[in-house]
Each structure stands twice: as C-alpha cells, then as structure tokens.
Design a protein around this motif. Structure first.
Motif, PDB file in Angstrom:
ATOM      1  N   ASN A 123       0.823  -1.215   0.000  1.00  0.00           N
ATOM      2  CA  ASN A 123       0.000   0.000   0.000  1.00  0.00           C
ATOM      3  C   ASN A 123       0.856   1.264   0.000  1.00  0.00           C
ATOM      4  OD1 ASN A 123      -2.457  -1.412   0.089  1.00  0.00           O
ATOM      5  ND2 ASN A 123      -2.315  -1.635   2.299  1.00  0.00           N
ATOM      6  N   ALA A 124       2.170   1.096   0.025  1.00  0.00           N
ATOM      7  CA  ALA A 124       3.082   2.248   0.021  1.00  0.00           C
ATOM      8  C   ALA A 124       3.305   2.687  -1.427  1.00  0.00           C
ATOM      9  CB  ALA A 124       4.404   1.880   0.688  1.00  0.00           C
ATOM     10  N   THR A 125       2.387   3.478  -1.940  1.00  0.00           N
ATOM     11  CA  THR A 125       2.418   3.869  -3.350  1.00  0.00           C
ATOM     12  C   THR A 125       2.540   5.378  -3.511  1.00  0.00           C
ATOM     13  OG1 THR A 125       0.002   4.080  -3.479  1.00  0.00           O
ATOM     14  CG2 THR A 125       0.952   1.906  -3.958  1.00  0.00           C
ATOM     15  N   LEU A 126       2.953   5.770  -4.708  1.00  0.00           N
ATOM     16  CA  LEU A 126       3.035   7.195  -5.040  1.00  0.00           C
ATOM     17  C   LEU A 126       1.656   7.837  -4.942  1.00  0.00           C
ATOM     18  CD1 LEU A 126       4.667   9.627  -6.108  1.00  0.00           C
ATOM     19  CD2 LEU A 126       4.270   8.748  -8.423  1.00  0.00           C
ATOM     20  N   GLY A 127       0.636   7.109  -5.372  1.00  0.00           N
ATOM     21  CA  GLY A 127      -0.727   7.631  -5.308  1.00  0.00           C
ATOM     22  C   GLY A 127      -1.181   7.921  -3.899  1.00  0.00           C
ATOM     23  N   LYS A 128      -0.712   7.110  -2.936  1.00  0.00           N
ATOM     24  CA  LYS A 128      -1.068   7.341  -1.532  1.00  0.00           C
ATOM     25  C   LYS A 128      -0.483   8.671  -1.057  1.00  0.00           C
ATOM     26  CE  LYS A 128      -2.634   4.483   0.888  1.00  0.00           C
ATOM     27  NZ  LYS A 128      -4.000   4.092   1.318  1.00  0.00           N
ATOM     28  N   PHE A 129       0.753   8.958  -1.474  1.00  0.00           N
ATOM     29  CA  PHE A 129       1.351  10.253  -1.134  1.00  0.00           C
ATOM     30  C   PHE A 129       0.578  11.392  -1.791  1.00  0.00           C
ATOM     31  CE2 PHE A 129       4.085  13.632  -2.891  1.00  0.00           C
ATOM     32  CZ  PHE A 129       4.351  14.326  -1.714  1.00  0.00           C
ATOM     33  N   VAL A 130       0.277  11.242  -3.082  1.00  0.00           N
ATOM     34  CA  VAL A 130      -0.424  12.298  -3.825  1.00  0.00           C
ATOM     35  C   VAL A 130      -1.776  12.604  -3.198  1.00  0.00           C
ATOM     36  CG1 VAL A 130      -1.515  12.853  -6.036  1.00  0.00           C
ATOM     37  CG2 VAL A 130       0.770  11.832  -6.000  1.00  0.00           C
ATOM     38  N   SER A 131      -2.515  11.564  -2.825  1.00  0.00           N
ATOM     39  CA  SER A 131      -3.848  11.773  -2.258  1.00  0.00           C
ATOM     40  C   SER A 131      -3.805  12.490  -0.914  1.00  0.00           C
ATOM     41  CB  SER A 131      -4.571  10.429  -2.101  1.00  0.00           C
ATOM     42  OG  SER A 131      -3.906   9.605  -1.145  1.00  0.00           O
TER      43      SER A 131
END
Length: 259
Positions: A123-131
């Motif tokens: 679940n450690a994704t770039l999208g998680k940071f962006v959101s």
C-alpha cells in the motif's frame, strides 16, 4: 329401520360433500404456501447480495499490507515534477506530517514512514502520497502541481516552455537509486508505483517521445544526505559580510624653520 339408516347415510354423505365443495376443501386448495415463497425470496436475495459482494471485491481489490516498508521503518525518495520540459519548484513541506506517513520535506525528498497497515507494504504507493498532499494530482491522464493548471493528456505546452506547441501526456519515471542510470515507467497506472528506499521519481507532463529527466541535482544531494542519516530539510545559511572599519591616521608633520 333400514329406511332410517339409509336417510342418515344420505345426510352424512351430503354433509361431507358440502364440506368438501364449499368449506375446508376449497380453503385448503386456495391457500398460498407462504412459507415456501418466503424461503424462495430469501434465497434469491442472499444470492444477489453474494454476487454483488463478489463483484465489488473483484473491482475494488485491496493490496496486501505485508512486507516493507513497515510501520517501524523509515525510507526516503527523491521527487521531481516536470511540466513541458521545465522542472517545477520542490513541493513545500507537508502541512499534515503528523497525520500521514508519506510526507514532502520541502527539499525534494519524501519521507516514507507508514503509520498503519493502509500505508505499509504493497500500500506504500506514489498515489497514496499524492492523495494526502493538498492540491497535488496524478493519474494516467492528468497531472497538477499545487496551485497551478491541471494538465490533461493532449493539452498543448504553452509558450515559454522547452516543449512549447507540442501536445503532452502524463508520464512517471522512477530510478531504483540515485546511482541508477536507467529509469523505468510503471506498467500500470502511475499512481500505483511502489516506493523503494533511495529511489528517484519524476512526475512529468511532456511530449510522448520526450526523455524524462531525473530530479535535479540538489534533490539527489538532499536524498543522499537523508539516506545517510543527515538532515532531511534544506537549510540556507545566511552570510553576513563584515567590513572592518578602517581609520586613516595621518602622522602630524612639523615644519621646522632654521634660525
């Protein structure tokens, strides 16, 4: 006696016939099997719910949270954002660092330190940071730097940029380390890119044939510093120029007239 018996028999037969044709017989035959229909309805409803739930699971799969990074680990990554061939300023430091596990430090370095299972492992994704970063947007078709224009696939780069007049597309490239010479583009949606410790990432809106650059040199330097235990924030030292006062001293000259 025979006549009386025959009369009773005929009366009984007529009563039975009337009961069968007008009372209980018709009522039984016309009564709906409520329990059977209710059971059938329950089975149909449960079946539909199970089908719906199965379909939801297929279309909303949740990645496993097993594996690194865990809640006890701290990783770092370098991030650059390129719009039409022009690298944008580093993202300001995250304002919600106490609430999220993926944060920008203000110098192009991201700290990746999951706070719970929704941010760890797969679940450690770039999208998680962006959101979790206000104003930042990224998906397969759009990219937005906070406070600036939303760029969508096919938009033409404006005048004054290196790619002026050319249509752009959203591309994300990553390098597994700051020493890696070759970057790769995710095979799936760019927001699904998994973080790696020490990696470099560039989010770009550029022509499809353009070469996506690494984050700038100062970001790479900051990443090296963070990864080796140094400070994760950029510090500019103020330089004060001090000029020592110079006092001109003239030795007195005495004029002597011979007598």
């Amino acid at each position: 006696m025979a006549s009386n018996s025959t009369g009773k028999s005929n009366s009984t037969g007529k009563w039975v016939e009337r009961a069968a044709t007008t009372g209980g017989g018709r009522t039984y035959r016309g009564q709906m099997p409520v329990n059977w229909y209710a059971s059938l309805a329950v089975i149909c409803i449960v079946g539909l719910l199970l089908i719906g739930f199965s379909r939801y699971q297929r279309t909303h799969q949740t990645a496993s949270s097993a594996g690194p990074p865990t809640t006890s680990q701290q990783w770092f990554a370098g991030l650059g954002i390129d719009i039409c061939g022009k690298l944008q300023p580093n993202l300001p430091a995250s304002a919600n660092a106490a609430k999220v596990g993926f944060t920008a430090n203000g110098n192009g370095v991201l700290t990746i330190q999951p706070k719970n299972s929704s941010e760890s492992g797969s679940n450690a994704t770039l999208g998680k940071f962006v959101s979790g970063y206000k104003g930042l947007q990224l998906n397969a078709s759009t990219l937005q730097y906070p406070g600036k224009q939303v760029w969508a696939n096919g938009d033409v780069c404006p005048k004054g940029t290196p790619d002026a007049g050319k249509p752009g597309v959203v591309i994300v490239y990553s390098w597994p380390s700051f020493t890696a010479k070759t970057g790769t583009e995710p095979s799936g949606p760019p927001e699904d890119l998994l973080f790696e410790n020490g990696q470099l990432i560039t989010m770009a809106f550029v022509p499809a044939t353009a070469t996506v650059p690494k984050p700038p040199a100062q970001v790479i330097t900051a990443l090296i510093t963070a990864s080796t235990g140094g400070s994760t924030t950029s510090t500019t030292l103020a330089t004060t120029s001090t000029t020592a006062p110079v006092t001109a001293t003239s030795a007195p000259t005495a004029a002597t007239t011979p007598k």
